[in-house]
Design a protein around this motif. Structure first.
Motif, mmCIF file in Angstrom:
data_model
loop_
_atom_site.group_PDB
_atom_site.id
_atom_site.type_symbol
_atom_site.label_atom_id
_atom_site.label_comp_id
_atom_site.label_asym_id
_atom_site.label_seq_id
_atom_site.Cartn_x
_atom_site.Cartn_y
_atom_site.Cartn_z
ATOM 1 N N SER A 1 57.683 128.004 81.894
ATOM 2 C CA SER A 1 56.951 128.961 81.065
ATOM 3 C C SER A 1 55.515 128.517 80.791
ATOM 4 O O SER A 1 54.709 129.315 80.325
ATOM 5 C CB SER A 1 57.687 129.191 79.753
ATOM 6 O OG SER A 1 57.765 127.988 79.033
ATOM 7 N N ILE B 1 52.657 130.737 82.215
ATOM 8 C CA ILE B 1 52.206 131.903 81.457
ATOM 9 C C ILE B 1 51.174 131.488 80.414
ATOM 10 O O ILE B 1 50.163 132.171 80.224
ATOM 11 C CB ILE B 1 53.411 132.620 80.817
ATOM 12 C CG1 ILE B 1 54.289 133.196 81.924
ATOM 13 C CG2 ILE B 1 52.976 133.698 79.837
ATOM 14 C CD1 ILE B 1 55.577 133.804 81.462
ATOM 15 N N LEU C 1 49.643 137.238 85.396
ATOM 16 C CA LEU C 1 50.301 137.285 84.094
ATOM 17 C C LEU C 1 51.145 138.554 83.938
ATOM 18 O O LEU C 1 52.299 138.493 83.504
ATOM 19 C CB LEU C 1 49.272 137.199 82.971
ATOM 20 C CG LEU C 1 49.815 137.257 81.550
ATOM 21 C CD1 LEU C 1 50.682 136.040 81.270
ATOM 22 C CD2 LEU C 1 48.680 137.352 80.556
ATOM 23 N N SER D 1 54.193 138.328 86.375
ATOM 24 C CA SER D 1 55.223 137.385 85.931
ATOM 25 C C SER D 1 55.963 137.910 84.709
ATOM 26 O O SER D 1 57.169 137.677 84.562
ATOM 27 C CB SER D 1 54.602 136.023 85.638
ATOM 28 O OG SER D 1 53.683 136.115 84.568
ATOM 29 N N THR D 2 55.281 138.616 83.838
ATOM 30 C CA THR D 2 55.945 139.209 82.687
ATOM 31 C C THR D 2 56.892 140.328 83.110
ATOM 32 O O THR D 2 58.012 140.435 82.622
ATOM 33 C CB THR D 2 54.906 139.742 81.687
ATOM 34 O OG1 THR D 2 54.012 138.691 81.343
ATOM 35 C CG2 THR D 2 55.567 140.281 80.443
ATOM 36 N N GLN E 1 60.184 139.173 84.664
ATOM 37 C CA GLN E 1 61.167 138.701 83.694
ATOM 38 C C GLN E 1 61.856 139.848 82.971
ATOM 39 O O GLN E 1 62.997 139.717 82.548
ATOM 40 C CB GLN E 1 60.497 137.791 82.670
ATOM 41 C CG GLN E 1 60.059 136.475 83.243
ATOM 42 C CD GLN E 1 59.400 135.600 82.210
ATOM 43 O OE1 GLN E 1 59.239 135.983 81.060
ATOM 44 N NE2 GLN E 1 59.014 134.406 82.617
#
Length: 140
Positions: free
Chosen positions: A11, A14, A55, A58-59, A62
């Motif tokens: 993490s 991020i 960013l 990747s968010t 998830q």
């Protein structure tokens, strides 16, 4: 699946993206020298867009499934291609209503193809289509 596990275990990536975005935004807002210096401002903007894209991607990986993200990328890419071809081969100004019409048409065409090939649920396609149309309106 593998990307979700990797991002969950690492993490810190991020947090690095957030720090880089804040640093670049502060540098661009606070320093007129950086904003006006030719090669540096292009490099800063390219880095800002790239890190912001990493960013957001990747968010989204998830939160959503890969298939949903793939549909949204397919819709957005098709709209960008159609708008670029429209700008190259026509003499119309892209800042008027034609832009939204072309973006909506491209998004709906790809959404219909996706629905008929049954790649995803209809609600995902509708959400991706609306997001791609909004993106095309902001693009121009």
């Amino acid at each position: 699946m593998y990307v979700q596990v990797f991002l969950r275990d690492n993490s810190w990536l991020i947090y690095i993206c957030i720090a880089v975005i804040i640093a670049i935004l502060l540098a661009l807002v606070c320093s007129t020298h950086i904003r006006n210096l030719f090669p540096l401002n292009i490099i800063m903007m390219f880095t800002l867009v790239t890190v912001t894209g990493v960013l957001v991607a990747s968010t989204m990986v998830q939160i959503e499934s890969f298939k949903t993200i793939y549909i949204a990328v397919l819709l957005t890419g098709s709209i960008i291609i159609v708008l670029a071809l429209f700008a190259i081969f026509t003499k119309f100004d892209l800042s008027n209503k034609w832009t939204l019409i072309m973006g909506l048409s491209a998004a709906l065409l790809v959404a219909v193809v996706i629905v008929y090939t049954s790649w995803g649920k209809i609600s995902y396609v509708v959400m991706a289509c609306i997001g791609a149309v909004v993106f095309s309106a902001y693009l121009v």
